[in-house]
Enzyme design. Structure first.
Site, PDB file in Angstrom:
ATOM      1  CG  ASP A 171      -2.057   1.029   1.039  1.00  0.00           C
ATOM      2  OD1 ASP A 171      -1.828   2.047   0.362  1.00  0.00           O
ATOM      3  OD2 ASP A 171      -3.160   0.789   1.572  1.00  0.00           O
ATOM      4  CB  ALA A 172       2.229   3.128  -2.855  1.00  0.00           C
ATOM      5  CE1 TYR A 271      -6.559  11.169 -20.080  1.00  0.00           C
ATOM      6  CE2 TYR A 271      -7.544  12.402 -18.278  1.00  0.00           C
ATOM      7  CZ  TYR A 271      -7.632  11.863 -19.554  1.00  0.00           C
ATOM      8  OH  TYR A 271      -8.782  12.017 -20.287  1.00  0.00           O
ATOM      9  CE1 TYR A 281      -8.526  11.272 -14.185  1.00  0.00           C
ATOM     10  CE2 TYR A 281      -7.203  13.217 -13.723  1.00  0.00           C
ATOM     11  CZ  TYR A 281      -7.330  11.844 -13.790  1.00  0.00           C
ATOM     12  OH  TYR A 281      -6.261  11.040 -13.472  1.00  0.00           O
ATOM     13  CG  LEU A 319      -6.991   0.900 -21.015  1.00  0.00           C
ATOM     14  CD1 LEU A 319      -6.949   0.399 -22.461  1.00  0.00           C
ATOM     15  CD2 LEU A 319      -5.808   0.341 -20.231  1.00  0.00           C
ATOM     16  N   GLY A 320     -10.274   1.777 -20.939  1.00  0.00           N
ATOM     17  CA  GLY A 320     -11.415   1.316 -20.153  1.00  0.00           C
ATOM     18  C   GLY A 320     -11.058   0.218 -19.177  1.00  0.00           C
ATOM     19  NE  ARG A 322      -9.942  -3.993 -10.802  1.00  0.00           N
ATOM     20  CZ  ARG A 322      -9.518  -3.250  -9.771  1.00  0.00           C
ATOM     21  NH1 ARG A 322     -10.385  -2.573  -9.037  1.00  0.00           N
ATOM     22  NH2 ARG A 322      -8.237  -3.168  -9.485  1.00  0.00           N
ATOM     23  CB  ALA A 323      -8.133   1.419 -11.982  1.00  0.00           C
TER      24      ALA A 323
END
Length: 395
Positions: A171-172, A271, A281, A319-320, A322-323
């Site tokens: 966990d960063a 991004y 966003y 990109l589609g 999951r995240a």
């Protein structure tokens, strides 16, 4: 033309061998012959020699380094050989070869995102892959891995399957175990951790298990309030986005840098929202990406001088994964990109993985501090060509 027929045949054989593309790094072959007779314009009995490029050495049988005969120098000087490199030779020189290298990739929890694609591209080049997976997703990931659910997306070009040498819980957002609140440690979602899952702890475990790494990939981000406009984002949500998406990369370079081999590479993902407004966003994520790109330049300087490693970031198109679906309108972003980017196609993760492999390879040895766009050119556009504002009424 004055050389005996047998000599001409030998010359042709040697020249053909030269055209085959043997290495030019070998010593030169000294070819000697007798020049004589008024027809050659020389003095009878005088010796001549010509230095022929080293590839010819491979075509001359052992013990036959001396080639005697008239006119060979004229033949050699008047018949240049254009040796085109074969495909195999080009691959050898320009191919990405990461055999013997080790990469630590943080942020892989399934086979759909950029982290998986980057891991696969590195593995394709022969790199050993070590993962750091978010603790709450670790059990599901390991179970899916063991049951073969990812096998279809793990196949490499030679028919083998990508494997991971080790998968660490990570966990960063926590630099050290001392930073982890007790409620997190006691949370059942963190029960999968088999040891220290902080950045410092994972780096230490990797060092103990592997000694060094050559490549560090940061493929993680989180903004708990990403669906909120900036005007509605709380301080906690804003700082959480910066912590998980930006400072985590700084922390990783701090901890992994000392164990990275000189000439190694650290890479993150950013991004376009870092520099252009992408409505929706939110939650501080655009600020986090802007900070990440700025930090990439500073880290390139500091880590380059301190550890001799390169630091870059890839600005990937939508990109589609999951995240990405957590944003809520990823499909709209993909459609917008296809409609307005210079290359009217959907980004796939493999394209990002390929660029990542290049940036982590010796081919990019002079590239550092860069934001590299892999978005079909969308970043270049200043006008949405599908905008209704451009519609004109029929006259």
């Amino acid at each position: 033309r004055f050389a005996p027929r047998r000599m001409k045949a030998r010359c042709a054989k040697v020249a053909t061998s030269y055209a085959a593309g043997a290495s030019s790094s070998r010593p030169c072959l000294v070819v000697r012959g007798a020049r004589g007779g008024e027809r050659n314009g020389g003095t009878a009995g005088r010796r001549w020699h010509s230095r022929i490029p080293s590839p010819l050495m491979s075509s001359v049988p052992a013990g036959k380094g001396r080639i005697e005969g008239r006119g060979f120098a004229t033949f050699a000087s008047n018949h240049s050989v254009n040796a085109a490199a074969t495909a195999t030779e080009v691959q050898r020189v320009l191919g990405i070869d990461l055999r013997g290298k080790k990469a630590f990739v943080a942020g892989v929890a399934d086979d759909q995102g950029f982290g998986w694609a980057i891991s696969k591209a590195l593995a394709q080049a022969g790199c050993e892959i070590i993962l750091g997976t978010w603790v709450p997703a670790l059990n599901i990931f390991n179970t899916s891995l063991k049951r073969g659910k990812f096998d279809g997306n793990a196949m490499l070009s030679d028919g083998s399957k990508m494997t991971f040498t080790k998968v660490y819980p990570m966990d960063a957002v926590f630099d050290s175990l001392a930073d982890v609140p007790e409620e997190v440690i006691n949370n059942k979602r963190y029960a999968a951790a088999d040891g220290d899952f902080s950045v410092e702890g994972v780096a230490q475990r990797v060092k103990e298990d592997f000694g060094t790494v050559d490549i560090v990939i940061h493929s993680l981000a989180n903004g708990p309030e990403v669906q909120k406009p900036l005007l509605e984002t709380s301080r906690h949500g804003y700082l959480a986005a910066i912590s998980a998406s930006t400072y985590s990369f700084v922390s990783m370079v701090q901890r992994f840098g000392p164990m990275m081999s000189k000439g190694g590479a650290a890479l993150s993902l950013t991004y376009l929202a870092s520099e252009k407004v992408i409505p929706g966003y939110g939650g501080g994520m655009s600020s986090a990406k802007a900070a990440l790109e700025s930090d990439t330049q500073v880290l390139a300087w500091e880590a380059g001088r301190k550890y001799g490693v390169r630091v870059n970031t890839i600005s990937a198109g939508p990109l589609g994964s999951r995240a990405a679906k957590a944003i809520g309108f990823i499909d709209d972003m993909i459609n917008y990109s296809c409609a307005n980017a210079p290359l009217a196609s959907e980004i796939n993760a493999e394209e990002v993985g390929n660029v990542a492999a290049f940036l982590c390879s010796p081919l990019a040895s002079a590239v550092t501090g860069a934001t590299v766009y892999v978005d079909n050119g969308l970043n270049t556009m200043g006008l949405a060509v599908d905008s209704k504002a451009l519609d004109r009424e029929a006259e």
